[in-house]
Enzyme design. Structure first.
Site, short mmCIF file in Angstrom:
data_model
loop_
_atom_site.label_atom_id
_atom_site.label_comp_id
_atom_site.label_asym_id
_atom_site.label_seq_id
_atom_site.Cartn_x
_atom_site.Cartn_y
_atom_site.Cartn_z
N ASN A 31 0.59 -1.18 -0.21
CA ASN A 31 0.01 0.00 -0.03
C ASN A 31 0.75 1.30 0.03
O ASN A 31 0.27 2.32 0.12
CB ASN A 31 -1.13 0.07 1.18
CG ASN A 31 -0.40 0.16 2.54
OD1 ASN A 31 0.79 0.20 2.69
ND2 ASN A 31 -1.13 0.44 3.62
N VAL A 56 -3.40 -4.94 3.03
CA VAL A 56 -3.41 -6.36 3.61
C VAL A 56 -4.47 -6.39 4.69
O VAL A 56 -4.98 -7.48 5.08
CB VAL A 56 -2.13 -6.88 3.93
CG1 VAL A 56 -1.02 -7.15 2.74
CG2 VAL A 56 -1.40 -6.47 5.24
N LEU A 60 -7.83 -10.21 0.37
CA LEU A 60 -7.35 -10.22 -1.04
C LEU A 60 -7.77 -11.64 -1.72
O LEU A 60 -7.19 -12.68 -1.12
CB LEU A 60 -5.73 -10.00 -0.73
CG LEU A 60 -4.96 -10.09 -1.99
CD1 LEU A 60 -5.22 -8.92 -3.11
CD2 LEU A 60 -3.60 -10.33 -1.43
N GLY A 99 -5.99 -16.77 5.63
CA GLY A 99 -7.40 -17.10 4.95
C GLY A 99 -7.21 -17.69 3.57
O GLY A 99 -7.53 -18.39 2.97
N LYS A 102 -4.85 -20.71 3.27
CA LYS A 102 -5.89 -21.93 3.46
C LYS A 102 -6.84 -22.27 2.17
O LYS A 102 -6.90 -23.51 1.72
CB LYS A 102 -6.92 -21.55 4.63
CG LYS A 102 -7.83 -22.56 5.15
CD LYS A 102 -8.47 -22.28 6.51
CE LYS A 102 -9.88 -22.19 5.76
NZ LYS A 102 -10.90 -21.49 7.09
N TYR A 142 3.44 -2.74 17.48
CA TYR A 142 4.18 -3.67 16.84
C TYR A 142 4.54 -4.97 17.37
O TYR A 142 4.30 -6.05 16.89
CB TYR A 142 5.59 -2.83 16.67
CG TYR A 142 6.58 -3.57 15.51
CD1 TYR A 142 6.16 -3.56 14.34
CD2 TYR A 142 7.83 -4.06 16.08
CE1 TYR A 142 7.14 -4.01 13.41
CE2 TYR A 142 8.36 -4.53 15.21
CZ TYR A 142 8.32 -4.68 13.85
OH TYR A 142 9.20 -5.09 12.85
N THR A 172 18.07 -5.60 10.53
CA THR A 172 18.64 -5.89 9.00
C THR A 172 18.79 -4.44 8.46
O THR A 172 18.01 -3.52 8.63
CB THR A 172 17.67 -6.57 8.42
OG1 THR A 172 17.44 -7.87 8.96
CG2 THR A 172 18.11 -7.10 6.68
P1 NAD Z 1 9.56 -1.47 5.24
O1 NAD Z 1 8.84 -0.41 6.01
O2 NAD Z 1 10.72 -1.04 4.27
O3 NAD Z 1 8.55 -2.56 4.53
C1 NAD Z 1 7.40 -2.59 4.98
C2 NAD Z 1 6.55 -2.70 3.87
O4 NAD Z 1 5.04 -2.98 3.94
C3 NAD Z 1 6.62 -1.44 3.00
O5 NAD Z 1 6.60 -1.38 1.68
C4 NAD Z 1 4.92 -0.93 3.53
O6 NAD Z 1 4.61 0.16 2.50
C5 NAD Z 1 4.26 -1.96 3.42
N1 NAD Z 1 2.70 -2.12 4.08
C6 NAD Z 1 2.94 -1.62 5.20
N2 NAD Z 1 1.52 -1.48 5.90
C7 NAD Z 1 0.83 -2.16 4.62
C8 NAD Z 1 -0.46 -2.55 4.41
N3 NAD Z 1 -1.29 -2.30 5.23
N4 NAD Z 1 -0.75 -3.17 3.33
C9 NAD Z 1 0.39 -3.60 2.32
N5 NAD Z 1 1.48 -3.38 2.72
C10 NAD Z 1 1.75 -2.44 3.85
O7 NAD Z 1 10.32 -2.52 6.36
P2 NAD Z 1 11.30 -3.53 6.46
O8 NAD Z 1 12.45 -3.43 7.11
O9 NAD Z 1 11.47 -3.99 4.82
O10 NAD Z 1 10.52 -4.77 6.98
C11 NAD Z 1 9.72 -5.82 6.18
C12 NAD Z 1 9.19 -6.77 7.19
O11 NAD Z 1 10.12 -7.70 7.96
C13 NAD Z 1 8.09 -6.19 8.38
O12 NAD Z 1 7.24 -7.09 8.38
C14 NAD Z 1 8.93 -5.97 9.44
O13 NAD Z 1 8.09 -5.96 10.77
C15 NAD Z 1 9.95 -7.17 9.19
N6 NAD Z 1 11.20 -7.05 10.18
C16 NAD Z 1 12.20 -6.09 9.80
C17 NAD Z 1 13.33 -5.88 10.48
C18 NAD Z 1 14.44 -5.09 9.91
O14 NAD Z 1 15.42 -4.71 10.50
N7 NAD Z 1 14.35 -4.68 8.65
C19 NAD Z 1 13.45 -6.68 11.59
C20 NAD Z 1 12.63 -7.50 12.08
C21 NAD Z 1 11.34 -7.69 11.39
N1 UDP Z 2 -9.44 -14.20 2.98
C1 UDP Z 2 -8.94 -13.46 1.81
N2 UDP Z 2 -8.72 -14.06 0.93
C2 UDP Z 2 -8.96 -15.29 0.43
C3 UDP Z 2 -9.58 -16.27 1.66
C4 UDP Z 2 -9.92 -15.65 2.74
O1 UDP Z 2 -8.59 -12.39 2.09
O2 UDP Z 2 -8.72 -16.04 -0.41
C5 UDP Z 2 -9.65 -13.76 4.26
C6 UDP Z 2 -11.30 -13.15 4.53
O3 UDP Z 2 -11.61 -12.26 4.34
C7 UDP Z 2 -11.32 -13.96 5.88
C8 UDP Z 2 -10.05 -14.42 6.31
O4 UDP Z 2 -9.26 -14.37 5.10
O5 UDP Z 2 -12.07 -12.95 6.62
C9 UDP Z 2 -9.86 -15.38 7.13
O6 UDP Z 2 -10.33 -16.64 6.42
P1 UDP Z 2 -10.72 -17.93 6.85
O7 UDP Z 2 -11.19 -18.78 5.90
O8 UDP Z 2 -9.66 -18.61 7.94
O9 UDP Z 2 -12.00 -17.67 7.86
P2 UDP Z 2 -13.47 -16.94 7.61
O10 UDP Z 2 -13.61 -16.74 5.99
O11 UDP Z 2 -14.31 -18.45 7.99
O12 UDP Z 2 -13.69 -15.95 8.47
#
Ligand code: NAD
Ligand code: UDP
Ligand code: UDP
Length: 315
Positions: A31, A56, A60, A99, A102, A142, A172
């Site tokens: 996003n 997310v 999706l 989901g 699955k 977090y 990292t």
């Molecule tokens: P980052 O912030 O560069 O990347 C995160 C990405 O997720 C971004 O591109 C952001 O736009 C996207 N994002 C955020 N919210 C979103 C949403 N709701 N829907 C879709 N996309 C979304 O950070 P990173 O360092 O690349 O980290 C990547 C992953 O690794 C994260 O889950 C982070 O928690 C994990 N992580 C990173 C480190 C590190 O040191 N870099 C350490 C531990 C865990």
């Molecule tokens: N879901 C999704 N994509 C898929 C299948 C499921 O985003 O292809 C999402 C859906 O919105 C649901 C969640 O994943 O709320 C959890 O799915 P699950 O089948 O485990 O649970 P349920 O649908 O029974 O709530």
């Protein structure tokens, strides 16, 4: 087809490139909260690469074989900007992707974090340590979000026999971090290159262990390719520990900068020390980092140098 959520972020963009190079089809979902289209610009011409703008926390529906779930802001500055959304990303994001996994019977890997250990009472941290997290502090959105995501992964595994992989990633760094990311490596490099003061929080004696991004991506790919009984959680990080002061000195030395060091208040709940115990990753994945901090800092500094000089378009 491999789905990478958060694929336009720092680690995600390296992972997308790595998967494309290995011959996979890659669907990158982001996003752009902290990620940038520019981070994956080099893949736009490749017919095996697709990019979707999607949050997310909403469902999706796509058809994929493997899922790397990286979507979540990772820098304290960014994840504390909208803490409620941060918890939603980890929790609702995990539910939606689990989901999806699955429904399409995909293997799914979660990018968890060393933050699940909180301010650790055990050092170094093995996977068996349950952690020391403040559930109501500024980092909780977090830490607890990521802990809940791990719970969801293991419950989908137990309840629905889903093939899961949980990686606990330690600090990292590398090219494609944002200059305004707020994390320590990018902050120090950008400050050194601009000749601005290096901001040490607290006394600078707190420690972290820094993993170069190519090593980390190798660990993620090996974990995804491991046999089904390997679920993790498994620590991925570089076990060589540095104080923040030592990191600042190293950055000053490599950049040749004359920046002074200044001390700023330590943020609340900042962990005092952090070092991964990686014996499990070594034994299970035959994985260990290969790039020492001094070596990994060089291409990272070169990246920021080019970015700040306007020779790159990212951010
Ligand atoms: P980052 O912030 O560069 O990347 C995160 C990405 O997720 C971004 O591109 C952001 O736009 C996207 N994002 C955020 N919210 C979103 C949403 N709701 N829907 C879709 N996309 C979304 O950070 P990173 O360092 O690349 O980290 C990547 C992953 O690794 C994260 O889950 C982070 O928690 C994990 N992580 C990173 C480190 C590190 O040191 N870099 C350490 C531990 C865990
Ligand atoms: N879901 C999704 N994509 C898929 C299948 C499921 O985003 O292809 C999402 C859906 O919105 C649901 C969640 O994943 O709320 C959890 O799915 P699950 O089948 O485990 O649970 P349920 O649908 O029974 O709530
Ligand atoms: N830190 C620092 N100066 C900065 C940014 C961070 O001294 O400009 C410290 C921070 O207080 C922490 C360590 O560096 O102790 C790592 O911080 P970062 O935000 O990179 O990651 P995390 O705390 O999540 O490991």
């Amino acid at each position: 087809m491999v789905l990478v959520t958060g694929g336009a972020g720092f680690i995600g963009s390296h992972l997308c490139r790595r998967l494309i190079e290995a011959g996979h089809e890659v669907l990158c979902v982001d996003n752009f909260f902290t990620g940038e289209r520019a981070n994956v610009e080099g893949l736009f011409g490749n017919t095996r690469f697709e990019l979707i703008r999607h949050d997310v926390t909403f469902p999706l529906y796509v058809e994929v074989d493997e899922i790397y779930n990286l979507a979540c802001p990772a820098s304290p500055v960014h994840y504390q900007f909208d803490p409620v959304q941060t918890t939603k990303v980890s929790v609702h994001g995990a539910i939606n992707l689990l989901g999806l996994a699955k429904r399409v019977k995909a293997r799914i890997l979660q990018a968890s974090t060393s933050e699940v250990y909180g301010d650790p009472g055990v050092h170094p941290q093995p996977e068996s340590y349950w952690g020391h997290v403040n559930p109501i502090g500024p980092r909780a959105c977090y830490d607890e979000g990521k802990r809940c995501a791990e719970t969801l992964f293991f419950d989908y595994h137990r309840q629905h026999a889903l093939p899961i992989k949980v990686a606990r990633i330690f600090n990292t760094y590398g090219p494609y971090m944002r200059p305004d990311d707020g994390r320590v490596v990018s902050n120090f490099i950008v400050q050194a290159l601009r000749g601005e003061p290096i901001t040490l929080y607290g006394d600078g004696q707190q420690t972290r262990s820094f993993c170069y991004v190519s090593d980390l991506v190798e660990g993620l790919v090996r974990l995804m390719e491991s046999p089904p009984e390997v679920t993790g959680p498994i620590n991925l990080g570089n076990p060589v520990e540095f104080t923040m002061r030592e990191l600042a000195e190293l950055v000053l030395q490599i950049t040749g900068s004359k920046s002074a060091m200044v001390f700023r208040p330590l943020p609340q709940d900042d962990p005092r020390q952090r070092q991964p115990d990686i014996r499990l990753a070594k034994a299970t994945l035959d994985w260990a980092p290969t790039v020492p901090l001094e070596e990994g800092l060089k291409p990272t500094i070169a990246y920021f140098d080019a970015l700040l000089a306007g020779r790159l378009t990212a951010v």
